[in-house]
Design a protein around this motif. Structure first.
Motif, short mmCIF file in Angstrom:
data_model
loop_
_atom_site.label_atom_id
_atom_site.label_comp_id
_atom_site.label_asym_id
_atom_site.label_seq_id
_atom_site.Cartn_x
_atom_site.Cartn_y
_atom_site.Cartn_z
N UNK A 210 0.93 -1.03 -0.15
CA UNK A 210 -0.30 0.28 0.11
C UNK A 210 0.99 1.04 0.09
N UNK A 211 0.63 2.37 -1.33
CA UNK A 211 1.79 2.92 -1.43
C UNK A 211 1.24 3.79 -2.21
N UNK A 212 2.61 5.19 -2.22
CA UNK A 212 2.52 6.28 -3.20
C UNK A 212 3.21 6.30 -3.53
N UNK A 213 4.87 5.55 -3.16
CA UNK A 213 5.61 5.15 -4.16
C UNK A 213 5.81 4.81 -5.47
N UNK A 214 6.14 5.44 -6.46
CA UNK A 214 6.24 4.69 -7.92
C UNK A 214 6.93 3.76 -7.92
N UNK A 215 6.15 2.53 -7.62
CA UNK A 215 6.71 0.85 -7.54
C UNK A 215 5.71 0.08 -7.95
N UNK A 216 6.51 -0.84 -8.79
CA UNK A 216 5.86 -1.53 -9.54
C UNK A 216 5.95 -3.24 -9.10
N UNK A 217 5.46 -4.07 -8.61
CA UNK A 217 4.91 -4.86 -7.87
C UNK A 217 5.35 -6.01 -8.94
N UNK A 218 5.14 -7.02 -8.12
CA UNK A 218 6.32 -8.68 -8.96
C UNK A 218 5.86 -9.39 -8.51
N UNK A 219 5.74 -11.03 -8.83
CA UNK A 219 5.90 -12.33 -8.05
C UNK A 219 5.06 -12.31 -7.63
N UNK A 220 3.74 -11.56 -8.38
CA UNK A 220 2.64 -11.90 -7.22
C UNK A 220 1.45 -10.92 -6.72
N UNK A 221 2.32 -10.39 -5.63
CA UNK A 221 2.34 -9.24 -4.85
C UNK A 221 1.05 -7.89 -5.87
N UNK A 222 0.46 -8.00 -4.68
CA UNK A 222 -0.60 -6.53 -5.23
C UNK A 222 -0.58 -5.53 -5.00
N UNK A 223 -0.73 -4.46 -5.96
CA UNK A 223 -0.39 -2.70 -4.97
C UNK A 223 -2.06 -2.22 -4.94
N UNK A 224 -2.08 -1.63 -3.82
CA UNK A 224 -2.91 -0.75 -3.58
C UNK A 224 -2.27 1.30 -4.25
N UNK A 225 -2.28 1.81 -4.71
CA UNK A 225 -2.03 2.91 -4.15
C UNK A 225 -2.76 4.00 -3.22
N UNK A 226 -2.30 4.51 -1.81
CA UNK A 226 -2.33 5.47 -1.42
C UNK A 226 -2.40 6.76 -1.77
N UNK A 227 -3.36 7.20 -1.91
CA UNK A 227 -3.58 8.51 -2.56
C UNK A 227 -3.93 9.99 -1.25
N UNK A 228 -3.89 8.78 -0.03
CA UNK A 228 -4.10 10.04 1.05
C UNK A 228 -5.83 10.65 1.00
N UNK A 229 -6.61 9.57 0.85
CA UNK A 229 -7.81 10.10 0.69
C UNK A 229 -8.37 10.15 2.27
#
Length: 386
Positions: A210-229
């Motif tokens: 769960x990140x605001x950083x410009x990352x690309x996950x790998x190997x089955x990880x999932x990514x959710x954008x933290x937009x400071x809602x």
């Protein structure tokens, strides 16, 4: 109160980590049933021009948050303020001392072991923390979430993609024979942590970033954008001042940047952009801040909350200038729609100390180059001393 048999258990060691746990819980509550909002690979960025609406009362997902505080007073003060905000949101907060003595980590581990084993989901803020890695040896949960501890998330994702040992980007290593002995003794714990951070779909082990950083996950990880809602819903919008605010960094304290070069850079930025305030990083030393104030005339502000919340509450300058750091990625989210310009000043390689890690130059450049919605200032705008 969350029951241990069906809990989300979070471990945080800094105010920013605790803030991002609150953001994760807010996003978790807002996500469609079935985990909507999770992305694999590169995330589609949310529309930053649309402010978040205030959530309904009681909408947040209940989390038991364990605070493992550092020893420095500034961090502890910010953590206590953040803990109060977390309780206001309906989360359970437990303050667990794990430092300050040789036996403290073992006492904390014993106190936490039962809940760690029973948690169904574990959220961590610093995957590089040796204490967190030690706790992971007890984790039975099939779901692990990593929230931002700043730009370190970029290095975490990169290192796990390459299958490397988890090492902070500014660490040089060494320590002689005692250091090597400690590393060998700790190796099994580190290896277990790396396995925990590796998803295993067939075995039901899931890892979310769960990140605001410009990352690309790998190997089955999932990514959710933290937009400071959550931050945008809870605070602001801020009143804007006419001046420019500077954001401090602990690059001197971590041995990456020469103190004299940093002072001259701040002096030049102050003169060039008419800065009036300097928001100190919680780890900046009092002597360094005193020298900055005397050399520049800046008002030194020691925030009692993470800068994202301070800026969102206001008042804040129409322009915020920072060196490469987490805030050049997070402030554009937190301040979307407010009219504030975030600018980043690059680090000249000549500013680095002789003991800076080999990764320092490329890592700092990457932090600057990947920042979105910011104005880039050349390092030449703050020349090295001499």
């Amino acid at each position: 109160m969350v029951t241990p048999s069906d809990s989300t258990l979070a471990f945080v060691e800094s105010p920013v980590q605790l803030l991002n746990v609150l953001e994760w819980a807010h996003a978790q509550a807002a996500a469609p049933e079935g985990g909507g909002g999770l992305l694999s690979g590169v995330p589609s960025q949310p529309d930053r021009r649309t402010p978040a609406g205030r959530p309904a009362a009681g909408a947040a997902t209940g989390v038991r948050i364990v605070v493992l505080p550092p020893v420095d007073p500034m961090s502890r003060g910010q953590l206590r303020r953040m803990a109060g905000l977390a309780r206001d949101e309906g989360h359970e907060v437990h303050w667990q001392e794990a430092r300050g003595g040789r036996l403290a980590p073992f006492k904390a581990l014993a106190a936490l072991s039962r809940d760690v084993r029973r948690a169904r989901r574990v959220v961590v803020g610093d995957p590089f923390s040796r204490y967190v890695q030690l706790l992971l040896t007890l984790v039975r949960a099939q779901e692990l979430v990593v929230v931002d501890d700043g730009t370190a998330t970029m290095e975490f994702v990169a290192q796990t993609a390459r299958g490397e040992r988890l090492v902070r980007w500014h660490r040089v290593g060494g320590g002689g024979l005692p250091g090597r002995v400690r590393e060998l003794a700790y190796a099994p714990v580190s290896a277990t942590a790396r396995r925990r951070f590796t998803p295993a779909v067939g075995h039901g082990r899931r890892v979310e970033v769960f990140s605001s950083m410009p990352v690309t996950v790998h190997g089955g990880m999932t990514l959710r954008v933290n937009d400071f809602a959550w931050t945008r819903a809870r605070f602001g919008p801020p009143r804007l001042t006419k001046g420019t605010d500077l954001v401090g960094t602990s690059l001197v304290e971590t041995g990456v940047v020469e103190p004299a070069r940093y002072l001259e850079a701040v002096r030049t930025l102050t003169r060039t952009y008419g800065a009036t305030r300097y928001f100190a990083h919680r780890r900046e030393s009092p002597d360094k801040l005193r020298a900055l104030s005397e050399a520049t005339g800046l008002e030194i502000v020691r925030p009692d909350l993470p800068l994202e919340l301070i800026a969102r509450r206001g008042p804040v300058g129409r322009t915020i200038v920072s060196f490469p750091s987490t805030v050049v990625h997070t402030l554009p989210y937190a301040l979307t729609g407010t009219g504030v310009t975030v600018a980043v000043c690059g680090i000249d390689p000549g500013w680095l100390t002789g003991t800076a890690s080999p990764r320092a130059r490329s890592f700092l450049a990457g932090v600057t180059d990947t920042a979105r919605d910011v104005r880039r200032l050349p390092a030449q705008a703050a020349p090295a001393a001499g």
